[in-house]
Motif scaffolding. Structure first.
Motif, PDB file in Angstrom:
ATOM      1  N   LYS B  13       0.839  -0.849   0.039  1.00 30.92           N
ATOM      2  CA  LYS B  13       0.002   0.058   0.115  1.00 30.92           C
ATOM      3  C   LYS B  13       0.843   1.131   0.092  1.00 30.92           C
ATOM      4  N   VAL B  50      -6.386  -1.943   5.828  1.00 31.12           N
ATOM      5  CA  VAL B  50      -6.639  -2.644   4.446  1.00 31.12           C
ATOM      6  C   VAL B  50      -7.422  -3.967   4.635  1.00 31.12           C
ATOM      7  N   GLY B  53     -11.264  -2.796   5.320  1.00 29.15           N
ATOM      8  CA  GLY B  53     -11.665  -2.427   4.133  1.00 29.15           C
ATOM      9  C   GLY B  53     -11.671  -0.635   4.070  1.00 29.15           C
ATOM     10  N   GLU B  56      -7.842   0.461   0.133  1.00 31.39           N
ATOM     11  CA  GLU B  56      -7.652  -0.758  -0.682  1.00 31.39           C
ATOM     12  C   GLU B  56      -6.143  -1.075  -1.085  1.00 31.39           C
ATOM     13  N   GLN B  70     -12.338  -9.112  -2.135  1.00 31.75           N
ATOM     14  CA  GLN B  70     -12.096  -7.827  -2.351  1.00 31.75           C
ATOM     15  C   GLN B  70     -12.944  -7.127  -0.989  1.00 31.75           C
ATOM     16  N   HIS B  72     -14.038  -3.551   0.097  1.00 31.57           N
ATOM     17  CA  HIS B  72     -13.994  -2.085  -0.283  1.00 31.57           C
ATOM     18  C   HIS B  72     -14.474  -0.980   0.890  1.00 31.57           C
TER      19      HIS B  72
END
Lengths: 319, 511
Positions: B13, B50, B53, B56, B70, B72
């Motif tokens: 990230k 991360v 959520g 991302e 995933q 979000h």
């Protein structure tokens, strides 16, 4: 004595419903100084509707009054979306937005009333004349001394207001929506983290405040003047703000604050009558609720607690 | 690999100017307590954000219960039964515990078959059950604003449990707690694990990891340094891995040799807003070159004593004498100008203007005179000059130097900024209230060394701290307060940490 109660109630209740609108908006976190403008614009919409009905249809007085009340409700709601849009979508300063909404309402309604009267009805006037609202007394109970006065010469809208107020209380205190709304005014981050949409809650709360203000404004128009004119902007919106602040942003105590304002006003008028004072003194009486406001402010301000995030723009990233 | 409930696979990230997480891979087993260890700014919180959520990842995969997902938003994390207790609690202060917990997933019942309303009764029952199952001891009807910090934290834990969370992330949960509260929290965490939950603990306190964690991952400057079984690694090793250099616990301290009296506190008594006596007839002295510390469990009047000396509170009775002059009635600015510097407990509320930039914050106590202000006009150039100098001298790390908005800085660097500002005043008396609270090992060491350096320069230091270790390391004289009263005043060299501990609990009392 009876007239104090009768006039006091008919002033206090519209004030109360407008204050509930203010409570919705502020408990959700949006400062709402726009109540004055909202009630005026709502009354304008209602007055226009009533005038059109009178001119172009055969619907009678009472039915047209109910239609006008509903129209005022929608008018206030739509106009309030401007405040919501400025404060929530564009993150404008909520105090400034409120003041602007008020000034705009005064100017806009005056202009539109003149134009519409001239073009639609072919007369030069700055007001929409309303039919006189009927009043009724509840048989038997109204005969009881003193207490009976609460059930005498009631405007139909007073009943409507009480019903609407009860519903609004229930929604605020007993439903998930109400819980989220109250939470949004205290800690919007918590609401966001809980997966609810802070902006949507606040937007809807401001719309509710507009609808209730419009309704209250129309009630004032029917009870005080039987017309909708620029004199509708005489500070009742600000007075209802004072009422819900004294009521500590809670519906119950706010009711009593409104009753106090209403009775102070009607008692003052009675006093002028009883003492047979010149009419100039009745203007002085009009200032009574505001003087009470100033005095009460000294006592209640300390104990009062505004919603914690009131007036703060909600910014997701801010810690 | 079958029992790995969370797998983070090569997570990277990036933020502007910094790589917060650099290719980090972890796998966490179901039912373990997994600690993430690292200094402030090492990337622990980012990594968990991360997973929760909030951010991302730029690269990498997240695999939950064997399935790639995933995430979000926190809502989606919640749906995957992931819960997080943040450092800053997200609670509505004027509502009850129950209302806070059900917010967002409110249960409803129908009244009279039509009117739908909140099912407060059912919610309360469920919360009561969860609370007793895990030993959380929370009254569902209490209002949040009436609860102490530790209980609010338990409300946050209940919030996760109410949402059936199975993976619980704790972001530095002990930073805000007293030693006793930390113990009971660690018990709760163990109980949660024994109840089958998976726990991820973000922390920089090594002894806590030793006490509860099964495994730990050490992060340093965004990189994963290693993953260890807690039993197979010593705290010393963990500390040096986390800091990135060899770490020694001892602080070099010269012996205090005595000097003139700088501060005399005489019979100070203070009542709070509720008319409760919080400081009761307290007297002591601080001399030139001496570090006097006040020990005590939180809320025993220590902070109030510091506030009285600094001028934040006016004592109900008693006198404050500074260099032979009675300053009891003097304003805070007058005290500052006389040479009293104050590092407050609450650095965000009292110490800084969070929405102003660093240059302004570093000049907050001197902005009104030369060279910062001349003939009533502020000189931004001087602010910058001063700012750049202090940033350099005190190693304050920030993304944009002088123009960094202070809110965006880490806690450690915010504290460094306050300390830099106060030391640059060149005062004679320094009041430190919990100067190292919530900071990582490196920053703590840095600040403690600064305090020692001040005393070596001959400054008088009054230190209020909840950390017994810090008090034992730094002070010349130790005062212990309990219930607003001074329990004892001792030379550091003549007392042990255990004795101080007894006094702190009110067990021993000296007449």
């Amino acid at each position: 004595m009876n007239s104090i109660i009768i006039d006091g109630l008919s002033f206090a209740l519209p004030l109360f419903i407008i204050a509930i609108g203010g409570i919705y908006s502020e408990r959700s976190g949006i400062t709402n100084l726009a109540l004055e403008g909202l009630l005026g614009f709502g009354a304008f919409t209602g007055g226009l509707t009533a005038a059109i009905i009178y001119e172009y249809s055969s619907i009678g007085g009472t039915a047209s009054m109910y239609i006008a009340l509903i129209a005022a409700l929608f008018g206030g709601m739509v106009y309030a979306m401007l405040h919501a849009l400025l404060c929530i979508r564009f993150k404008a300063n909520q105090v400034i937005s409120g003041v602007v909404i008020n000034i705009l309402a005064t100017a806009l309604t005056a202009f539109l009333t003149n134009q519409i009267n001239a073009s639609l009805f072919g007369r030069a006037s700055n007001r929409f004349v309303l039919e006189v609202s009927p009043r009724f007394s509840i048989p038997l109970i109204s005969e009881i001394p003193f207490i009976g006065a609460f059930f005498t010469s009631i405007y139909p809208f007073e009943i409507i207001i009480l019903i609407v107020a009860a519903i609004m209380w229930y929604v605020l205190e007993k439903t998930p929506y109400g819980l989220r709304l109250r939470a949004a005014g205290d800690n919007p981050q918590a609401v966001d983290a809980a997966g609810a949409n802070v902006s949507a809650i606040r937007f809807s709360a401001v719309m509710v405040s507009g609808a209730l203000s419009g309704l209250g404004g129309m009630c004032f128009a029917y009870s005080i003047s039987s017309n909708v004119s620029p004199s509708i902007f005489s500070g009742y919106g600000y007075l209802s703000i004072a009422a819900f602040i004294f009521g500590n942003w809670k519906i119950g105590p706010t009711f009593w604050a409104c009753i106090l304002f209403g009775f102070a006003r009607s008692a003052g008028y009675s006093l002028v009558n009883v003492l047979a004072l010149p009419s100039a003194y009745s203007d002085l009486v009009l200032t009574l609720p505001y003087i009470i406001t100033v005095i009460l402010l000294i006592f209640v301000s300390r104990a009062n607690r505004a919603p914690k995030s009131l007036g703060e723009v909600y910014d997701k990233g801010k810690r | 690999m079958a029992d790995d409930i969370v797998v983070l696979d090569h997570i990277t990230k990036r933020f502007p100017r910094i790589v917060a997480n650099d290719d980090i891979s972890l796998s966490i087993k179901k039912g373990e307590i997994y600690a993430l260890l690292g200094e402030n700014g090492a990337g622990k919180s980012t990594l968990m954000s991360v997973l929760f959520g909030l951010y991302e990842p730029d690269e990498g995969r997240i695999i939950i219960r064997g399935k790639e997902v995933q995430i979000h938003s926190p809502r989606e994390a919640s749906a995957l039964n992931i819960g997080m207790v943040h450092q800053h609690f997200k609670l509505v202060s004027d509502q009850s515990v129950t209302e806070n917990i059900i917010l967002g997933i409110e249960p409803t019942v129908k009244r009279l078959g039509i009117l739908s309303r909140l099912d407060m009764k059912g919610a309360r029952e469920r919360i009561r059950k969860l609370s007793s199952d895990y030993g959380l001891d929370v009254d569902p009807d209490a209002k949040i604003e009436d609860l102490p910090v530790s209980a609010r934290q338990r409300v946050e834990i209940l919030k996760m449990l109410y949402r059936d969370a199975e993976i619980l992330i704790f972001d530095e949960p002990t930073a805000v707690l007293t030693p006793q509260e930390i113990d009971s929290l660690l018990h709760v965490i163990k109980a949660l694990r024994d109840g089958g939950k998976t726990i991820i603990l973000i922390t920089h306190k090594l002894d806590e990891i030793k006490k509860v964690a099964d495994r730990c991952a050490i992060l340093c400057r965004g990189k994963l340094v290693g993953i260890y079984d807690v039993n197979s690694i010593s705290t010393q090793e963990m500390a040096s891995l986390m800091v990135g250099y060899e770490y020694t616990d001892e602080v070099n301290k010269k012996n205090y040799s005595g000097g003139d009296t700088i501060l005399q506190v005489e019979n100070v008594t203070l009542y709070n807003q509720d008319k409760v006596k919080v400081v009761d007839d307290v007297s002591f002295c601080v001399h030139k070159g001496e570090i006097v510390s006040i020990a005590g469990v939180a809320g025993n009047g220590q902070v109030e004593v510091a506030d009285v000396v600094a001028g934040m509170l006016i004592p109900s009775a008693g006198r404050i004498v500074y260099k032979g002059m009675d300053i009891t009635g003097k304003s805070i600015r007058e005290r500052t100008e006389e040479g009293i510097a104050y590092i407050p407990e609450d650095r965000q509320d009292v110490g800084l203007l969070l929405d102003c930039d660093l240059a302004v914050n570093l000049a907050l106590k001197s902005y009104y005179h030369e060279p910062y202000c001349s003939r009533g006009i502020l000189k931004p150039v001087e602010f910058r000059k001063n700012g750049e100098m202090l940033i350099d001298q005190y190693d304050i790390r920030s993304s944009e130097g002088c123009s960094t908005i202070v809110r965006s800085m880490s806690g450690g660097n915010q504290q460094k900024a306050i300390i830099a500002r106060e030391i640059s005043l060149d005062a004679d008396l320094y009041i430190f209230v919990q100067p190292t609270r919530g900071l990582d090992v490196g920053a703590i060491k840095n600040i403690q060394e600064r305090i020692l350096a001040l005393s070596e320069e001959g400054k008088a230091v009054l230190l209020i701290s909840l950390e017994l270790e810090e008090i034992m390391n730094l002070s010349d004289t130790v005062i212990v307060m309990y219930n607003g009263r001074i329990q004892t005043v001792r030379k550091r060299s003549e007392v042990t940490a255990n004795e101080i501990g007894y006094y702190m609990m009110g067990a021993k009392h000296e007449a």
